[in-house]
Design a protein around this motif. Structure first.
Motif, PDB file in Angstrom:
ATOM      1  N   UNK A 122       8.224  64.449 -90.900  1.00  0.00           N
ATOM      2  CA  UNK A 122       8.074  63.473 -91.992  1.00  0.00           C
ATOM      3  C   UNK A 122       6.605  63.233 -92.326  1.00  0.00           C
ATOM      4  N   UNK A 123       5.769  63.110 -91.292  1.00  0.00           N
ATOM      5  CA  UNK A 123       4.345  62.855 -91.532  1.00  0.00           C
ATOM      6  C   UNK A 123       3.706  64.006 -92.298  1.00  0.00           C
ATOM      7  N   UNK A 124       4.142  65.246 -92.020  1.00  0.00           N
ATOM      8  CA  UNK A 124       3.556  66.414 -92.673  1.00  0.00           C
ATOM      9  C   UNK A 124       3.795  66.407 -94.175  1.00  0.00           C
ATOM     10  N   UNK A 125       4.865  65.751 -94.594  1.00  0.00           N
ATOM     11  CA  UNK A 125       5.212  65.755 -96.018  1.00  0.00           C
ATOM     12  C   UNK A 125       4.349  64.807 -96.841  1.00  0.00           C
ATOM     13  N   UNK A 126       3.719  63.830 -96.197  1.00  0.00           N
ATOM     14  CA  UNK A 126       2.975  62.808 -96.942  1.00  0.00           C
ATOM     15  C   UNK A 126       1.777  63.403 -97.700  1.00  0.00           C
ATOM     16  N   UNK A 127       0.870  64.151 -97.032  1.00  0.00           N
ATOM     17  CA  UNK A 127      -0.266  64.717 -97.777  1.00  0.00           C
ATOM     18  C   UNK A 127       0.172  65.673 -98.882  1.00  0.00           C
ATOM     19  N   UNK A 128       1.173  66.515 -98.606  1.00  0.00           N
ATOM     20  CA  UNK A 128       1.622  67.472 -99.618  1.00  0.00           C
ATOM     21  C   UNK A 128       2.273  66.762-100.804  1.00  0.00           C
ATOM     22  N   UNK A 177      -4.852  61.754-110.961  1.00  0.00           N
ATOM     23  CA  UNK A 177      -4.790  62.988-110.183  1.00  0.00           C
ATOM     24  C   UNK A 177      -5.917  63.078-109.175  1.00  0.00           C
ATOM     25  N   UNK A 178      -7.130  62.702-109.597  1.00  0.00           N
ATOM     26  CA  UNK A 178      -8.279  62.712-108.692  1.00  0.00           C
ATOM     27  C   UNK A 178      -8.083  61.700-107.566  1.00  0.00           C
ATOM     28  N   UNK A 179      -7.474  60.564-107.892  1.00  0.00           N
ATOM     29  CA  UNK A 179      -7.149  59.557-106.869  1.00  0.00           C
ATOM     30  C   UNK A 179      -6.229  60.159-105.805  1.00  0.00           C
ATOM     31  N   UNK A 180      -5.160  60.827-106.243  1.00  0.00           N
ATOM     32  CA  UNK A 180      -4.243  61.467-105.294  1.00  0.00           C
ATOM     33  C   UNK A 180      -4.940  62.599-104.541  1.00  0.00           C
ATOM     34  N   UNK A 181      -5.846  63.303-105.222  1.00  0.00           N
ATOM     35  CA  UNK A 181      -6.582  64.404-104.596  1.00  0.00           C
ATOM     36  C   UNK A 181      -7.450  63.897-103.449  1.00  0.00           C
ATOM     37  N   UNK A 182      -8.045  62.722-103.629  1.00  0.00           N
ATOM     38  CA  UNK A 182      -8.870  62.150-102.565  1.00  0.00           C
ATOM     39  C   UNK A 182      -8.010  61.738-101.373  1.00  0.00           C
ATOM     40  N   UNK A 183      -6.894  61.111-101.664  1.00  0.00           N
ATOM     41  CA  UNK A 183      -6.098  60.544-100.582  1.00  0.00           C
ATOM     42  C   UNK A 183      -5.196  61.555 -99.881  1.00  0.00           C
ATOM     43  N   UNK A 184      -4.942  62.729-100.482  1.00  0.00           N
ATOM     44  CA  UNK A 184      -4.141  63.716 -99.745  1.00  0.00           C
ATOM     45  C   UNK A 184      -4.924  64.256 -98.550  1.00  0.00           C
ATOM     46  N   UNK A 185      -6.219  64.543 -98.774  1.00  0.00           N
ATOM     47  CA  UNK A 185      -7.051  65.000 -97.662  1.00  0.00           C
ATOM     48  C   UNK A 185      -7.274  63.904 -96.630  1.00  0.00           C
ATOM     49  N   UNK A 186      -7.470  62.681 -97.121  1.00  0.00           N
ATOM     50  CA  UNK A 186      -7.661  61.539 -96.223  1.00  0.00           C
ATOM     51  C   UNK A 186      -6.420  61.338 -95.352  1.00  0.00           C
ATOM     52  N   UNK A 187      -5.241  61.414 -95.979  1.00  0.00           N
ATOM     53  CA  UNK A 187      -3.988  61.229 -95.238  1.00  0.00           C
ATOM     54  C   UNK A 187      -3.780  62.350 -94.223  1.00  0.00           C
ATOM     55  N   UNK A 188      -4.114  63.581 -94.615  1.00  0.00           N
ATOM     56  CA  UNK A 188      -3.940  64.715 -93.700  1.00  0.00           C
ATOM     57  C   UNK A 188      -4.812  64.563 -92.459  1.00  0.00           C
ATOM     58  N   UNK A 189      -6.052  64.084 -92.665  1.00  0.00           N
ATOM     59  CA  UNK A 189      -6.956  63.901 -91.521  1.00  0.00           C
ATOM     60  C   UNK A 189      -6.493  62.750 -90.630  1.00  0.00           C
ATOM     61  N   UNK A 190      -6.109  61.643 -91.240  1.00  0.00           N
ATOM     62  CA  UNK A 190      -5.691  60.475 -90.464  1.00  0.00           C
ATOM     63  C   UNK A 190      -4.397  60.731 -89.698  1.00  0.00           C
ATOM     64  N   UNK A 239      -3.294  68.443 -90.928  1.00  0.00           N
ATOM     65  CA  UNK A 239      -3.953  69.406 -91.795  1.00  0.00           C
ATOM     66  C   UNK A 239      -3.341  70.787 -91.589  1.00  0.00           C
ATOM     67  N   UNK A 240      -3.173  71.512 -92.679  1.00  0.00           N
ATOM     68  CA  UNK A 240      -2.540  72.824 -92.588  1.00  0.00           C
ATOM     69  C   UNK A 240      -3.097  73.762 -93.644  1.00  0.00           C
ATOM     70  N   UNK A 241      -2.887  75.055 -93.433  1.00  0.00           N
ATOM     71  CA  UNK A 241      -3.317  76.057 -94.411  1.00  0.00           C
ATOM     72  C   UNK A 241      -2.534  75.896 -95.708  1.00  0.00           C
ATOM     73  N   UNK A 242      -1.247  75.547 -95.576  1.00  0.00           N
ATOM     74  CA  UNK A 242      -0.430  75.312 -96.777  1.00  0.00           C
ATOM     75  C   UNK A 242      -1.009  74.180 -97.605  1.00  0.00           C
ATOM     76  N   UNK A 243      -1.385  73.094 -96.934  1.00  0.00           N
ATOM     77  CA  UNK A 243      -1.961  71.960 -97.647  1.00  0.00           C
ATOM     78  C   UNK A 243      -3.251  72.322 -98.355  1.00  0.00           C
ATOM     79  N   UNK A 244      -4.087  73.135 -97.705  1.00  0.00           N
ATOM     80  CA  UNK A 244      -5.353  73.563 -98.304  1.00  0.00           C
ATOM     81  C   UNK A 244      -5.117  74.365 -99.573  1.00  0.00           C
TER      82      UNK A 244
END
Length: 233
Positions: free
Chosen positions: A1-7, A39-52, A56-61
Motif C-alpha cells: 500500500x505504501x508503494x502506491x502512494x508516490x506513484x 502538477x508541479x505540486x504533485x511532482x514535488x511531493x511524490x519524491x518527498x513521499x517516496x523518500x519518507x 523509492x524505485x526504478x519504476x517511480x523514477x
C-alpha cells in the motif's frame, strides 16, 4: 500500500499535465497554468513521499520523468507555440516559426532522460529543472493577463524576444551548470545561506512584481548558483 502512494501522486501530476494541454490548445492559458502548478505540486511531493516512506524505485523514477515530459515539457512547448502564433496576424501551414516553440518540449525530454541516468544529481542539479523552466514559460501569458502593461505586452509578443527565450530555455535546461537544490539537511543559516537568500529575495520580488517576478526569480536562481559555485571552490 505504501508503494502506491508516490506513484499515485506522480499519476496525478500526469493527469494535471494532460488537462493543461487541453486548456492550452483551447487558448485558456490561465486554467492551463493552474493545472501545471498543481502538477508541479504533485511532482514535488511524490519524491518527498517516496523518500519518507522509503519506497523509492526504478519504476517511480521512470514514471516521474514521463509525467514531467507532459506537465513541464509539452505544455510550455505548446504555450510558446501559441505565443509565436499570436505574433503573426495570419497563420498558414508554411509558417514554421510557431513550431520552433516545440524545441522546448524536445529539450525538456532530453534533459529528463539525462537526469535519469546521471547519478551525480543528488544534492544539486545540472541545468535548470524542467518544472522551473515550465514556470518561466508559463509566466509570460500570465504577465500579459494580470499585469496588462502595453510596454511589457509588446516585449513578450515580439517574435525576436520569444525566439531568444526559446534559445535560452533549451540551453539552460541542458547546460552543465550546477544549480543548488532546495533541500535542507538542516536549517542552520551558515549551511544554507544561498537558499535563505534566494527564498527571501524571491518572496520580496513576488510581493512587489507578482507574476512578473517569475522570470527574475529564475534568473536570480541561476545567478546565485553560479556565484555559489565560485565561492565554494
Amino acid at each position: 500500500m505504501r508503494k502506491a502512494i508516490p506513484n499515485t501522486l506522480t499519476l496525478l501530476n500526469l493527469f494535471c499535465g494532460c488537462i493543461a494541454v487541453i486548456f492550452t490548445v483551447k487558448d485558456d492559458f490561465v486554467i492551463a497554468a493552474i493545472f501545471v502548478f498543481l502538477g508541479i505540486f504533485f511532482d514535488f511531493f511524490d519524491g518527498f513521499a517516496a523518500r519518507k516512506l522509503n519506497v523509492q524505485s526504478e519504476l517511480g523514477l521512470q514514471l516521474d520523468s514521463l509525467a514531467d515530459v507532459v506537465t513541464s515539457g509539452v505544455v510550455p512547448g505548446l504555450i510558446m507555440f501559441k505565443l509565436l502564433e499570436i505574433t503573426h496576424s495570419s497563420w498558414d501551414a508554411f509558417n514554421v516559426m510557431p513550431f520552433l516553440g516545440l524545441s522546448i518540449t524536445l529539450a525538456s525530454a532530453y534533459r529528463l532522460a539525462k537526469f535519469n541516468i546521471d547519478e551525480e544529481q543528488q544534492n544539486y542539479f545540472k541545468g535548470l529543472p524542467t518544472p522551473a523552466n515550465a514556470l518561466l514559460i508559463l509566466s509570460l501569458p500570465l504577465i500579459m493577463e494580470y499585469q496588462n502593461n502595453d510596454i511589457i505586452n509588446g516585449i513578450i509578443l515580439n517574435k525576436w524576444f520569444l525566439l531568444a527565450v526559446i534559445v535560452f530555455s533549451c540551453y539552460i535546461l541542458n547546460a552543465s551548470v550546477k544549480l543548488f537544490a532546495l533541500k535542507f539537511k538542516n536549517f542552520g543559516f551558515a549551511d544554507n545561506v544561498v537558499r535563505y537568500v534566494f527564498l527571501i529575495l524571491s518572496l520580496v520580488l513576488i510581493i512587489v512584481l507578482q507574476f512578473a517576478a517569475i522570470p527574475l526569480i529564475i534568473l536570480l536562481y541561476i545567478s546565485l548558483s553560479i556565484l555559489n559555485n565560485f565561492t565554494s571552490n
